[in-house]
Design a protein around this motif. Structure first.
Motif, PDB file in Angstrom:
ATOM      1  N   GLN A  50     -11.245  68.919  13.704  1.00  0.00           N
ATOM      2  CA  GLN A  50     -11.639  69.987  14.611  1.00  0.00           C
ATOM      3  C   GLN A  50     -12.967  70.621  14.182  1.00  0.00           C
ATOM      4  O   GLN A  50     -13.859  70.855  15.009  1.00  0.00           O
ATOM      5  CB  GLN A  50     -10.542  71.054  14.672  1.00  0.00           C
ATOM      6  CG  GLN A  50     -10.807  72.156  15.685  1.00  0.00           C
ATOM      7  CD  GLN A  50      -9.665  73.174  15.741  1.00  0.00           C
ATOM      8  OE1 GLN A  50      -8.587  72.913  15.225  1.00  0.00           O
ATOM      9  NE2 GLN A  50      -9.921  74.304  16.360  1.00  0.00           N
TER      10      GLN A  50
ATOM     11  N   GLN B 129     -15.834  68.267  14.826  1.00  0.00           N
ATOM     12  CA  GLN B 129     -16.124  68.180  16.264  1.00  0.00           C
ATOM     13  C   GLN B 129     -16.930  69.399  16.743  1.00  0.00           C
ATOM     14  O   GLN B 129     -17.840  69.274  17.558  1.00  0.00           O
ATOM     15  CB  GLN B 129     -14.814  68.060  17.032  1.00  0.00           C
ATOM     16  CG  GLN B 129     -14.988  67.517  18.442  1.00  0.00           C
ATOM     17  CD  GLN B 129     -13.659  67.054  19.019  1.00  0.00           C
ATOM     18  OE1 GLN B 129     -12.599  67.552  18.643  1.00  0.00           O
ATOM     19  NE2 GLN B 129     -13.704  66.090  19.928  1.00  0.00           N
ATOM     20  N   GLU B 130     -16.604  70.570  16.226  1.00  0.00           N
ATOM     21  CA  GLU B 130     -17.329  71.786  16.609  1.00  0.00           C
ATOM     22  C   GLU B 130     -18.780  71.752  16.147  1.00  0.00           C
ATOM     23  O   GLU B 130     -19.689  72.198  16.856  1.00  0.00           O
ATOM     24  CB  GLU B 130     -16.619  73.016  16.014  1.00  0.00           C
ATOM     25  CG  GLU B 130     -15.285  73.325  16.690  1.00  0.00           C
ATOM     26  CD  GLU B 130     -14.499  74.404  15.953  1.00  0.00           C
ATOM     27  OE1 GLU B 130     -14.994  74.881  14.890  1.00  0.00           O
ATOM     28  OE2 GLU B 130     -13.407  74.775  16.430  1.00  0.00           O
TER      29      GLU B 130
ATOM     30  N   MET C 245     -20.569  69.099  15.755  1.00  0.00           N
ATOM     31  CA  MET C 245     -21.315  68.043  16.434  1.00  0.00           C
ATOM     32  C   MET C 245     -22.196  68.587  17.560  1.00  0.00           C
ATOM     33  O   MET C 245     -23.176  67.969  17.954  1.00  0.00           O
ATOM     34  CB  MET C 245     -20.346  66.997  17.026  1.00  0.00           C
ATOM     35  CG  MET C 245     -19.827  65.983  16.036  1.00  0.00           C
ATOM     36  SD  MET C 245     -18.818  64.761  16.893  1.00  0.00           S
ATOM     37  CE  MET C 245     -17.688  64.285  15.602  1.00  0.00           C
ATOM     38  N   SER C 246     -21.803  69.741  18.095  1.00  0.00           N
ATOM     39  CA  SER C 246     -22.533  70.298  19.243  1.00  0.00           C
ATOM     40  C   SER C 246     -23.863  70.937  18.837  1.00  0.00           C
ATOM     41  O   SER C 246     -24.627  71.375  19.685  1.00  0.00           O
ATOM     42  CB  SER C 246     -21.670  71.346  19.961  1.00  0.00           C
ATOM     43  OG  SER C 246     -21.277  72.368  19.053  1.00  0.00           O
ATOM     44  N   SER C 247     -24.135  71.032  17.518  1.00  0.00           N
ATOM     45  CA  SER C 247     -25.419  71.598  17.079  1.00  0.00           C
ATOM     46  C   SER C 247     -26.557  70.650  17.440  1.00  0.00           C
ATOM     47  O   SER C 247     -26.355  69.448  17.625  1.00  0.00           O
ATOM     48  CB  SER C 247     -25.391  71.842  15.570  1.00  0.00           C
ATOM     49  OG  SER C 247     -25.410  70.610  14.881  1.00  0.00           O
ATOM     50  N   GLY C 248     -27.765  71.182  17.505  1.00  0.00           N
ATOM     51  CA  GLY C 248     -28.901  70.364  17.926  1.00  0.00           C
ATOM     52  C   GLY C 248     -29.495  69.521  16.822  1.00  0.00           C
ATOM     53  O   GLY C 248     -30.438  68.761  17.068  1.00  0.00           O
TER      54      GLY C 248
ATOM     55  N   LYS D  61     -25.345  66.102  13.084  1.00  0.00           N
ATOM     56  CA  LYS D  61     -24.438  65.479  14.050  1.00  0.00           C
ATOM     57  C   LYS D  61     -23.922  64.141  13.515  1.00  0.00           C
ATOM     58  O   LYS D  61     -22.730  63.823  13.618  1.00  0.00           O
ATOM     59  CB  LYS D  61     -25.149  65.272  15.377  1.00  0.00           C
ATOM     60  CG  LYS D  61     -24.248  64.710  16.464  1.00  0.00           C
ATOM     61  CD  LYS D  61     -24.967  64.596  17.791  1.00  0.00           C
ATOM     62  CE  LYS D  61     -24.044  64.046  18.873  1.00  0.00           C
ATOM     63  NZ  LYS D  61     -24.717  63.929  20.182  1.00  0.00           N
TER      64      LYS D  61
ATOM     65  N   CYS E 222     -21.480  64.769  10.770  1.00  0.00           N
ATOM     66  CA  CYS E 222     -20.203  65.251  11.313  1.00  0.00           C
ATOM     67  C   CYS E 222     -19.408  64.132  11.976  1.00  0.00           C
ATOM     68  O   CYS E 222     -18.174  64.120  11.928  1.00  0.00           O
ATOM     69  CB  CYS E 222     -20.457  66.380  12.310  1.00  0.00           C
ATOM     70  SG  CYS E 222     -21.019  67.903  11.536  1.00  0.00           S
ATOM     71  N   GLN E 223     -20.113  63.198  12.588  1.00  0.00           N
ATOM     72  CA  GLN E 223     -19.433  62.048  13.203  1.00  0.00           C
ATOM     73  C   GLN E 223     -18.724  61.205  12.143  1.00  0.00           C
ATOM     74  O   GLN E 223     -17.605  60.725  12.346  1.00  0.00           O
ATOM     75  CB  GLN E 223     -20.441  61.203  13.982  1.00  0.00           C
ATOM     76  CG  GLN E 223     -20.867  61.809  15.305  1.00  0.00           C
ATOM     77  CD  GLN E 223     -21.958  61.012  15.997  1.00  0.00           C
ATOM     78  OE1 GLN E 223     -22.724  60.288  15.341  1.00  0.00           O
ATOM     79  NE2 GLN E 223     -22.054  61.141  17.310  1.00  0.00           N
TER      80      GLN E 223
END
Length: 357
Positions: A59, A62-63, A65-68, A73, A76-77
């Motif tokens: 979780q 996944q949160e 991952m939305s960063s620019g 990213k 996090c993946q």
């Protein structure tokens, strides 16, 4: 499943709190029962907490991952994929841990080996199996206690009854019951031809008299002098004991102890285990019409394994497992076979639980 796991964790925490009470050991028997329950629940709770951590890591990854940030990213993946893999592995482990446990799994076992088809060669093979189980027990740190042993003049075994004492012995050895087949050139064969012989193995969980209802009037006791091939184990007094359970016709004997009392005590334990197993087989036979286990019923008349010496091959017919390492197997290296049997049994139970769900 998560609700059940939360309940297990709460129960575990309750037991932990109870063990810290000052008067916990006031009743040693009750304390031992609580500690056993705590030990049984601990692996489930450990896996459950690991599963929750993995889900939380998924979780959080996944949160983020939305960063620019492209590098963050990608990181996090990778973290998400690793946490997902841990989560799936622990979920499968938890499903297995939550399967109904055989109440006898922690017990010691009584094993019986009998020569089958093949005359003297079957008796020699029975001795090979006896040696194999002795070596396996030693590798696990278990002790072996002989109960009844009748050998042939060439060193084979007509029958051998013995106990393997150790926590979890039944959980490892219970699938060994059945007909074991050997294909090899006997020492007595001058033409070099391969013969096929068999021996039967029975594995019973150790039972106390209190676990089984045995009425004294149902037992006929006979005493005799212990003896063995070649005059070995000769006893001048009638210390060997044979018990006959009249309602079922079950006969047990013990001649390895020095006193009649000790031999009778061992006989009563063997009889209790046999009567318990007989009742379990009756229940299983009623159930087997609805479900036939992949691993098998473990009945004596079921051919379970072939030991082919010319090909150095051991094949377990129940799960289609073949190993080309007969020497190491006969020297007690049974874990690879036993692990595969246990895994197959667990998979079978998981399928059944999935069908019921």
């Amino acid at each position: 499943m998560l609700e059940k796991l939360k309940f297990v964790e709460d129960k575990y925490m309750e037991l932990c709190a109870r063990t810290e009470q000052p008067d916990f050991y006031a009743d040693p028997k009750k304390a031992a029962a609580y500690l056993k329950e705590q030990r049984d629940l601990e692996p489930i709770v450990t896996a459950y907490r690991g599963y929750l951590r993995a889900r939380q890591d998924m979780q959080e990854a996944q949160e983020l991952m939305s960063s620019g940030d492209p590098e963050l990213k990608e990181l996090c993946q990778e973290e998400f994929a690793a946490a997902k893999k841990r989560s799936e592995s622990l979920e499968q482990e938890l499903k297995i841990l939550l399967l109904p446990k055989d109440p006898n799994d922690d017990k010691s076992v009584i094993m019986e080996i009998r020569g089958g088809v093949g005359g003297e060669e079957s008796a020699l093979f029975a001795h090979s199996l006896f040696r194999m189980y002795n070596l396996y027990a030693a590798s696990r740190g278990w002790s072996v206690e002989l109960l009844n042993y009748t050998e042939t003049e060439l060193g084979g075994i007509k029958e051998a009854d013995f106990m393997i004492k150790g926590t979890g012995a039944y959980s490892r050895l219970k699938f060994e019951s059945g007909v074991h087949r050997v294909q090899r050139v006997p020492e007595t064969e001058s033409g070099g031809r391969v013969h096929t012989s068999t021996a039967t193995v029975a594995v019973l969980p150790e039972m106390e008299e209190a676990d089984v209802d045995i009425r004294p009037e149902d037992i006929e006791m006979q005493v005799y002098r212990s003896s063995g091939a070649g005059g070995q184990h000769i006893n001048k007094t009638s210390s060997a004991v044979r018990l006959i359970h009249k309602p079922t016709g079950i006969v047990v004997a013990c001649q390895e102890e020095r006193s009649q009392f000790q031999n009778r005590e061992k006989c009563m334990m063997m009889l209790s285990s046999k009567l318990y197993q007989m009742e379990q087989e009756r229940i299983e036979s009623e159930y087997s019409g609805q479900r036939k286990s992949q691993v098998g019923s473990g009945m004596r008349n079921e051919k379970i394994r072939t030991y082919n010496f010319p090909q150095s091959r051991v094949t377990d017919h129940r799960i289609g497992l073949t190993l080309y390492k007969i020497d190491s197997v006969m020297n007690g290296a049974l874990d690879e076979i036993l692990d595969a049997l246990i895994a197959a049994d667990q998979a079978d139970k998981l399928r059944e639980s999935g069908e019921k769900a």
